[in-house]
Design a protein around this motif. Structure first.
Motif, PDB file in Angstrom:
ATOM      1  N   HIS A  85       0.866  -1.172   0.000  1.00  0.00           N
ATOM      2  CA  HIS A  85       0.000   0.000   0.000  1.00  0.00           C
ATOM      3  C   HIS A  85       0.907   1.227   0.000  1.00  0.00           C
ATOM      4  O   HIS A  85       1.620   1.481   0.977  1.00  0.00           O
ATOM      5  CB  HIS A  85      -0.865   0.083   1.265  1.00  0.00           C
ATOM      6  CG  HIS A  85      -1.802  -1.054   1.478  1.00  0.00           C
ATOM      7  ND1 HIS A  85      -2.680  -1.486   0.524  1.00  0.00           N
ATOM      8  CD2 HIS A  85      -2.015  -1.843   2.559  1.00  0.00           C
ATOM      9  CE1 HIS A  85      -3.388  -2.499   1.009  1.00  0.00           C
ATOM     10  NE2 HIS A  85      -2.995  -2.739   2.234  1.00  0.00           N
ATOM     11  N   GLY A  86       0.901   2.020  -1.077  1.00  0.00           N
ATOM     12  CA  GLY A  86       1.665   3.254  -1.086  1.00  0.00           C
ATOM     13  C   GLY A  86       1.096   4.264  -0.094  1.00  0.00           C
ATOM     14  O   GLY A  86      -0.079   4.203   0.285  1.00  0.00           O
ATOM     15  N   ALA A  87       1.927   5.204   0.304  1.00  0.00           N
ATOM     16  CA  ALA A  87       1.539   6.173   1.326  1.00  0.00           C
ATOM     17  C   ALA A  87       0.377   7.056   0.884  1.00  0.00           C
ATOM     18  O   ALA A  87      -0.328   7.622   1.730  1.00  0.00           O
ATOM     19  CB  ALA A  87       2.737   7.050   1.695  1.00  0.00           C
ATOM     20  N   ARG A  88       0.156   7.189  -0.412  1.00  0.00           N
ATOM     21  CA  ARG A  88      -0.916   8.042  -0.908  1.00  0.00           C
ATOM     22  C   ARG A  88      -2.150   7.260  -1.356  1.00  0.00           C
ATOM     23  O   ARG A  88      -3.063   7.832  -1.949  1.00  0.00           O
ATOM     24  CB  ARG A  88      -0.391   8.933  -2.048  1.00  0.00           C
ATOM     25  CG  ARG A  88       0.801   9.789  -1.627  1.00  0.00           C
ATOM     26  CD  ARG A  88       1.157  10.845  -2.626  1.00  0.00           C
ATOM     27  NE  ARG A  88       0.193  11.932  -2.634  1.00  0.00           N
ATOM     28  CZ  ARG A  88       0.379  13.093  -3.283  1.00  0.00           C
ATOM     29  NH1 ARG A  88       1.498  13.282  -3.970  1.00  0.00           N
ATOM     30  NH2 ARG A  88      -0.553  14.027  -3.262  1.00  0.00           N
ATOM     31  N   VAL A  89      -2.177   5.968  -1.086  1.00  0.00           N
ATOM     32  CA  VAL A  89      -3.375   5.167  -1.353  1.00  0.00           C
ATOM     33  C   VAL A  89      -4.472   5.609  -0.391  1.00  0.00           C
ATOM     34  O   VAL A  89      -4.275   5.654   0.821  1.00  0.00           O
ATOM     35  CB  VAL A  89      -3.091   3.665  -1.190  1.00  0.00           C
ATOM     36  CG1 VAL A  89      -4.373   2.856  -1.313  1.00  0.00           C
ATOM     37  CG2 VAL A  89      -2.080   3.208  -2.242  1.00  0.00           C
ATOM     38  N   LYS A  90      -5.629   5.936  -0.937  1.00  0.00           N
ATOM     39  CA  LYS A  90      -6.696   6.538  -0.129  1.00  0.00           C
ATOM     40  C   LYS A  90      -7.423   5.491   0.715  1.00  0.00           C
ATOM     41  O   LYS A  90      -7.639   4.365   0.283  1.00  0.00           O
ATOM     42  CB  LYS A  90      -7.689   7.266  -1.033  1.00  0.00           C
ATOM     43  CG  LYS A  90      -7.084   8.463  -1.754  1.00  0.00           C
ATOM     44  CD  LYS A  90      -8.117   9.190  -2.594  1.00  0.00           C
ATOM     45  CE  LYS A  90      -7.494  10.396  -3.290  1.00  0.00           C
ATOM     46  NZ  LYS A  90      -8.487  11.121  -4.121  1.00  0.00           N
TER      47      LYS A  90
END
Length: 218
Positions: A96-101
């Protein structure tokens, strides 16, 4: 705005993916599966280039975890990406990338991983996993579809889904199952209907390719 899963059937060796989302044509962008090798899901701000790249890493001998690590390390925009990988041994990994909502989440089981983003609840992947496992010895495609249905019943994503895909690879280089609903008010119900019609014909389509003489005529 997507929930999905990839899985391997230890009995048949089939590897498959199922996915649904609120945008059109999800089956052309998110799931990537190779027979006997593994599968990749690339979603959120989807980069379809990561699917073939992930399969190439698996082909080179990387495990699922090593493949995810290599994809993340080589992707400048990894913060926007949500990934899952399954290898031939049934091992799974996700990112999960840090900007995944939010809400987002993932759930792992033996030879299966479910994940999603912009979900109604972070528990949706766990519901998908439970739906998959509860289907027991059903064909892999059926278990994958039941997992999507369980995810939808658990709240699904924040908005309404409009497209869905069911992809299974068996022994051949062409898909054993490749069914898509690209614009529908009820894409999972539509996918269920298409799968119900296709299921008894699947082996016949393989026979047409491998042994055309005497193959069934539909």
């Amino acid at each position: 705005m997507t929930f999905s899963l990839i899985a391997r059937c230890p009995r048949t060796g089939q590897i498959g993916a199922a996915v649904t989302t609120s945008s059109i044509a999800v089956g052309s962008r998110v799931p990537f599966v190779a027979p006997g090798l593994g599968a990749v899901l690339t979603q959120h701000r989807t980069d379809p280039r990561l699917g073939p790249r992930g399969l190439a890493l698996l082909r080179s001998g990387c495990t699922a975890a090593e493949t995810v690590a290599a994809l993340v390390a080589s992707t400048p925009d990894e913060a926007w990406r949500q990934l899952a990988v399954l290898d031939a041994a049934g091992r799974t990994a996700h990112h999960h990338g840090a900007r995944v909502k939010p809400a987002h989440g993932a759930a792992h089981g033996p030879g299966v991983v479910a994940l999603g983003n912009i979900l109604a609840s972070a528990s949706v992947p766990e519901a998908m996993l439970a739906g998959f496992l509860a289907a027991g010895a059903e064909p892999l495609a059926e278990r994958l579809l039941r997992a999507l249905e369980a995810g939808e019943a658990a709240g699904g994503e924040h908005g309404a889904v409009t497209s869905a895909s069911l992809l299974v690879m068996a022994r051949e280089e062409f898909p054993y199952i490749d069914l898509r609903v690209d614009k529908s008010a009820e894409p999972l119900a539509a996918l269920r209907a298409v799968w119900t019609e296709y299921a008894p014909l699947a082996e016949g389509f393989v026979a047409r390719a491998l042994t055309p003489e005497g193959a069934p005529v539909f």
